[in-house]
Design a protein around this motif. Sequence first.
Motif, PDB file in Angstrom:
ATOM      1  N   GLY A  95     110.916  99.606   0.000  1.00 12.53           N
ATOM      2  CA  GLY A  95     110.171 100.690  -0.632  1.00 12.53           C
ATOM      3  C   GLY A  95     108.730 100.294  -0.906  1.00 12.53           C
ATOM      4  O   GLY A  95     108.324  99.146  -0.690  1.00 12.53           O
ATOM      5  N   ARG A  96     107.954 101.241  -1.355  1.00  6.26           N
ATOM      6  CA  ARG A  96     106.559 100.921  -1.699  1.00  6.26           C
ATOM      7  C   ARG A  96     106.515  99.991  -2.903  1.00  6.26           C
ATOM      8  O   ARG A  96     107.260 100.156  -3.865  1.00  6.26           O
ATOM      9  CB  ARG A  96     105.786 102.198  -2.004  1.00  6.26           C
ATOM     10  CG  ARG A  96     105.547 103.051  -0.780  1.00  6.26           C
ATOM     11  CD  ARG A  96     104.250 103.810  -0.903  1.00  6.26           C
ATOM     12  NE  ARG A  96     104.011 104.638   0.271  1.00  6.26           N
ATOM     13  CZ  ARG A  96     102.857 105.229   0.520  1.00  6.26           C
ATOM     14  NH1 ARG A  96     101.846 105.080  -0.321  1.00  6.26           N
ATOM     15  NH2 ARG A  96     102.693 105.965   1.600  1.00  6.26           N
ATOM     16  N   ARG A  97     105.603  99.018  -2.829  1.00  5.07           N
ATOM     17  CA  ARG A  97     105.463  98.041  -3.906  1.00  5.07           C
ATOM     18  C   ARG A  97     104.162  98.306  -4.655  1.00  5.07           C
ATOM     19  O   ARG A  97     103.215  98.854  -4.103  1.00  5.07           O
ATOM     20  CB  ARG A  97     105.451  96.628  -3.344  1.00  5.07           C
ATOM     21  CG  ARG A  97     106.676  96.272  -2.518  1.00  5.07           C
ATOM     22  CD  ARG A  97     106.449  94.966  -1.772  1.00  5.07           C
ATOM     23  NE  ARG A  97     107.537  94.650  -0.855  1.00  5.07           N
ATOM     24  CZ  ARG A  97     107.438  93.816   0.162  1.00  5.07           C
ATOM     25  NH1 ARG A  97     106.273  93.195   0.393  1.00  5.07           N
ATOM     26  NH2 ARG A  97     108.467  93.591   0.948  1.00  5.07           N
ATOM     27  N   ASP A  98     104.108  97.847  -5.887  1.00  5.41           N
ATOM     28  CA  ASP A  98     102.912  98.070  -6.699  1.00  5.41           C
ATOM     29  C   ASP A  98     101.686  97.392  -6.108  1.00  5.41           C
ATOM     30  O   ASP A  98     100.555  97.871  -6.272  1.00  5.41           O
ATOM     31  CB  ASP A  98     103.141  97.556  -8.128  1.00  5.41           C
ATOM     32  CG  ASP A  98     104.157  98.392  -8.896  1.00  5.41           C
ATOM     33  OD1 ASP A  98     104.397  99.556  -8.470  1.00  5.41           O
ATOM     34  OD2 ASP A  98     104.719  97.897  -9.887  1.00  5.41           O
ATOM     35  N   ASP A  99     101.900  96.247  -5.420  1.00  6.76           N
ATOM     36  CA  ASP A  99     100.741  95.511  -4.913  1.00  6.76           C
ATOM     37  C   ASP A  99     100.394  95.871  -3.465  1.00  6.76           C
ATOM     38  O   ASP A  99      99.466  95.301  -2.883  1.00  6.76           O
ATOM     39  CB  ASP A  99     100.945  94.002  -5.041  1.00  6.76           C
ATOM     40  CG  ASP A  99     102.127  93.488  -4.220  1.00  6.76           C
ATOM     41  OD1 ASP A  99     102.922  94.329  -3.734  1.00  6.76           O
ATOM     42  OD2 ASP A  99     102.264  92.257  -4.066  1.00  6.76           O
ATOM     43  N   ASP A 100     101.140  96.796  -2.843  1.00  6.86           N
ATOM     44  CA  ASP A 100     100.770  97.238  -1.495  1.00  6.86           C
ATOM     45  C   ASP A 100      99.376  97.864  -1.506  1.00  6.86           C
ATOM     46  O   ASP A 100      99.006  98.576  -2.455  1.00  6.86           O
ATOM     47  CB  ASP A 100     101.755  98.296  -0.975  1.00  6.86           C
ATOM     48  CG  ASP A 100     103.097  97.710  -0.573  1.00  6.86           C
ATOM     49  OD1 ASP A 100     103.169  96.486  -0.353  1.00  6.86           O
ATOM     50  OD2 ASP A 100     104.068  98.488  -0.477  1.00  6.86           O
ATOM     51  N   ILE A 101      98.607  97.598  -0.446  1.00  6.68           N
ATOM     52  CA  ILE A 101      97.332  98.290  -0.268  1.00  6.68           C
ATOM     53  C   ILE A 101      97.559  99.438   0.707  1.00  6.68           C
ATOM     54  O   ILE A 101      97.955  99.215   1.855  1.00  6.68           O
ATOM     55  CB  ILE A 101      96.243  97.339   0.270  1.00  6.68           C
ATOM     56  CG1 ILE A 101      95.933  96.258  -0.769  1.00  6.68           C
ATOM     57  CG2 ILE A 101      94.980  98.112   0.647  1.00  6.68           C
ATOM     58  CD1 ILE A 101      94.924  95.223  -0.298  1.00  6.68           C
ATOM     59  N   VAL A 159      98.720  90.579   0.658  1.00  5.20           N
ATOM     60  CA  VAL A 159      99.708  91.616   0.343  1.00  5.20           C
ATOM     61  C   VAL A 159      99.863  92.520   1.564  1.00  5.20           C
ATOM     62  O   VAL A 159      99.094  92.451   2.523  1.00  5.20           O
ATOM     63  CB  VAL A 159      99.286  92.445  -0.886  1.00  5.20           C
ATOM     64  CG1 VAL A 159      99.199  91.556  -2.116  1.00  5.20           C
ATOM     65  CG2 VAL A 159      97.950  93.153  -0.649  1.00  5.20           C
ATOM     66  N   ARG A 160     100.871  93.387   1.532  1.00  2.00           N
ATOM     67  CA  ARG A 160     101.121  94.285   2.656  1.00  2.00           C
ATOM     68  C   ARG A 160     100.055  95.367   2.751  1.00  2.00           C
ATOM     69  O   ARG A 160      99.482  95.797   1.745  1.00  2.00           O
ATOM     70  CB  ARG A 160     102.476  94.983   2.513  1.00  2.00           C
ATOM     71  CG  ARG A 160     103.665  94.139   2.783  1.00  2.00           C
ATOM     72  CD  ARG A 160     104.927  94.968   2.979  1.00  2.00           C
ATOM     73  NE  ARG A 160     105.139  96.004   1.971  1.00  2.00           N
ATOM     74  CZ  ARG A 160     106.244  96.745   1.890  1.00  2.00           C
ATOM     75  NH1 ARG A 160     107.240  96.560   2.752  1.00  2.00           N
ATOM     76  NH2 ARG A 160     106.374  97.659   0.948  1.00  2.00           N
ATOM     77  N   LEU A 161      99.831  95.826   3.976  1.00  2.00           N
ATOM     78  CA  LEU A 161      98.953  96.958   4.236  1.00  2.00           C
ATOM     79  C   LEU A 161      99.787  98.111   4.793  1.00  2.00           C
ATOM     80  O   LEU A 161     100.630  97.894   5.675  1.00  2.00           O
ATOM     81  CB  LEU A 161      97.867  96.590   5.242  1.00  2.00           C
ATOM     82  CG  LEU A 161      96.891  95.483   4.849  1.00  2.00           C
ATOM     83  CD1 LEU A 161      95.972  95.151   6.020  1.00  2.00           C
ATOM     84  CD2 LEU A 161      96.080  95.876   3.628  1.00  2.00           C
ATOM     85  N   LEU A 162      99.553  99.312   4.303  1.00  5.06           N
ATOM     86  CA  LEU A 162     100.254 100.504   4.768  1.00  5.06           C
ATOM     87  C   LEU A 162      99.238 101.534   5.222  1.00  5.06           C
ATOM     88  O   LEU A 162      98.196 101.733   4.566  1.00  5.06           O
ATOM     89  CB  LEU A 162     101.126 101.109   3.662  1.00  5.06           C
ATOM     90  CG  LEU A 162     102.519 100.520   3.400  1.00  5.06           C
ATOM     91  CD1 LEU A 162     102.450  99.062   2.985  1.00  5.06           C
ATOM     92  CD2 LEU A 162     103.260 101.337   2.345  1.00  5.06           C
ATOM     93  N   GLN A 163      99.516 102.203   6.341  1.00  7.73           N
ATOM     94  CA  GLN A 163      98.625 103.256   6.819  1.00  7.73           C
ATOM     95  C   GLN A 163      99.420 104.329   7.548  1.00  7.73           C
ATOM     96  O   GLN A 163     100.203 104.027   8.455  1.00  7.73           O
ATOM     97  CB  GLN A 163      97.560 102.703   7.774  1.00  7.73           C
ATOM     98  CG  GLN A 163      96.551 103.759   8.208  1.00  7.73           C
ATOM     99  CD  GLN A 163      95.562 103.270   9.247  1.00  7.73           C
ATOM    100  OE1 GLN A 163      95.933 102.525  10.153  1.00  7.73           O
ATOM    101  NE2 GLN A 163      94.310 103.671   9.114  1.00  7.73           N
ATOM    102  N   LYS A 164      99.216 105.569   7.156  1.00  2.00           N
ATOM    103  CA  LYS A 164      99.832 106.685   7.881  1.00  2.00           C
ATOM    104  C   LYS A 164      99.200 106.777   9.266  1.00  2.00           C
ATOM    105  O   LYS A 164      97.983 106.661   9.417  1.00  2.00           O
ATOM    106  CB  LYS A 164      99.659 107.991   7.109  1.00  2.00           C
ATOM    107  CG  LYS A 164     100.483 108.053   5.830  1.00  2.00           C
ATOM    108  CD  LYS A 164     100.436 109.421   5.202  1.00  2.00           C
ATOM    109  CE  LYS A 164     101.341 109.486   3.972  1.00  2.00           C
ATOM    110  NZ  LYS A 164     102.761 109.285   4.308  1.00  2.00           N
ATOM    111  N   THR A 165     100.040 107.019  10.266  1.00  2.00           N
ATOM    112  CA  THR A 165      99.575 106.956  11.655  1.00  2.00           C
ATOM    113  C   THR A 165      99.023 108.271  12.187  1.00  2.00           C
ATOM    114  O   THR A 165      98.451 108.301  13.270  1.00  2.00           O
ATOM    115  CB  THR A 165     100.720 106.530  12.580  1.00  2.00           C
ATOM    116  OG1 THR A 165     101.715 107.578  12.612  1.00  2.00           O
ATOM    117  CG2 THR A 165     101.350 105.228  12.126  1.00  2.00           C
TER     118      THR A 165
END
Length: 624
Positions: A225-231, A263-269
């Motif tokens: 799931g999404r984490r608080d420290d995800d960018i 930390v992890r990076l997340l981006q909608k494609t």
Amino acid sequence: MQWLPTTKKECERRGWDRLDVVLFSGDAYVDHPSFGAAVIGRTIEAMGLRVAIVPQPDWHGDHRDFLKLGRPRMCFMVSPGAMDSMVNKYTAARRLRSEDAYSPDGRHDQRPEMPSIVYTKVLKEHFPDTPVVLGGIEASMRRLTHYDYWQDRLRPCLLVESGADMIVYGMGEQPIRDLCRMLEEKILHGREDAGVTVADFRALMRRYPLRQSVMLWAESEIPGGRRDDDIVLYGHDECLKDRKKQAANFKHIEEQSNVMRPVRLLQKTGKPNETAVVEVPYPPMTTEQLDASYDLPYTRLPHPKYNGKRIPAYEMIKHSVCLHRGCFGGCAFCTISAHQGKFIVSRSKESILREVKQITEMPDFRGYISDLGGPSANMYRMGGRDRSLCEKCRRPSCIHPGVCPNLNADHRPLTEVYRAVDALPGVKKSFIGSGVRYDLLLHDYKDPALRKAAEDYTRELVVKHVSGRLKVAPEHTEDNVLRLMRKPPFALFERFKEIFDRINRQAGLRQQIIPYFISSHPGCREEDMQRLARQMRHLDFRLEQVQDFTPTPMTVSTEAWYAGVHPYTLEPVFCAKSAEEKKRQNAYFFLWKKPEQKQNPQPHPAAAASHRSAPPRKGRGKRS
């Protein structure tokens, strides 16, 4: 010596009727530690797994090269090449290069543009349920939304366009080893069925996400799931609408490639309910791990199928040795830190000497090591004295805008390596062909031992390791441009040249410095190139090693060139974009060939007009 198998017959000679991994390479197969496909193949082989390489498969017609080895138990892997396929194929003017350096006889018809996409689509057509893992420079630099200079548009994460299942970014030994181990232990152990399916692969990765990888997930599937420290970066669609958002994303991408606690990076494609998740990279390899990679049983030769053919890249590096990985220079136009990281990982002296001894036994070796280097020539065994300070640091460069006080820039270990190599039987001389960071040599270190070590190294370098010409890369003469490049002031190059010339006089040598320069870099106007030409005339340089700036994915310079703003400040940056502007800037390198223009080179009238009409730049020259 055995090469990794490339055909069904070669597999049968080993008694293999089924492979664990089939690796498709955009390069010719050269079994050498400078060629990524060979490194990954040998790494998998060392695990006791069955791996074969299919170099430069024919992507036309009946696709027989993709079918000949069948479906592997674990996955297909695609290594598009040791160099970005588009940079390898085209110049900054988008013209075809004279040759493909990684193909036999330099032929251009041995690989497609963007092998990651082309090879994956062929594999998915014939083996839709077998996982495909991408690696190498091409995929690594396109792991998120990126600007494509050759199509002049933003493109999404490469997984979207290719249809592959995973990207392994950066240097691949650690993630590939762990990936294969997980596939064997969690899925294939004791099974003799058709092998890993895409569903198996995704279920495993959702439960045990692989570091240093990228996968596409629905919001509800994101591992843990999404984490608080995800960018969470601006999504692809947002970047298409607003160039500043694309630039702002890059600051996070660069920082997370070069910090000790990423930390992890997340981006909608841009596709409905789809997010690219970039897992954190592995820590830098240890010296023992890096030694193990270089000590794998490479033949150090092109595959026999290329007998009688020349592979230009191999001819350049066959008698050279890489001493370390990583670069803390942080040059704005360079992708090394995004791929290898800024923390230096050095080989042991013993490992280096073992490789040199192998070279001395090659039948065509004549006693000369062409390069003892790395991404930068003189960063071997350098790093932070106090690692706790490095853990807090977010600077992309350890030497810009000045040398970090915490950096232990001791040149003595490197000087010892040079002397140990030269003392080996069969070695007449070793040369340094990699670029030297003269700002590390000329820094005013507080520690007298470091100052003396830099002075001793400089003399050792100039007297014993220059093959008549020493390559250095000032890149420009104007400070406003150099600041945007993250390069030191040109005055430092002039000082280094004075030292170089003095040592040559004292030693009775007649050697040259060969400087590298770039035109059309963000922030560079035509009047800057005019001043550069005047400075070159003053120094009596006839430039040879020059290039026009080529925007390549995942660099500060490219994002500034595309967006027109600096990624760290979001303030405007002038960029020469049209083909005519770039051509005019580049022409200033060659005024020495045109005597009638030497006396008073003038900027083109259009340059002055563009200067006047450009928007004001409040942050001109501001440090990154």
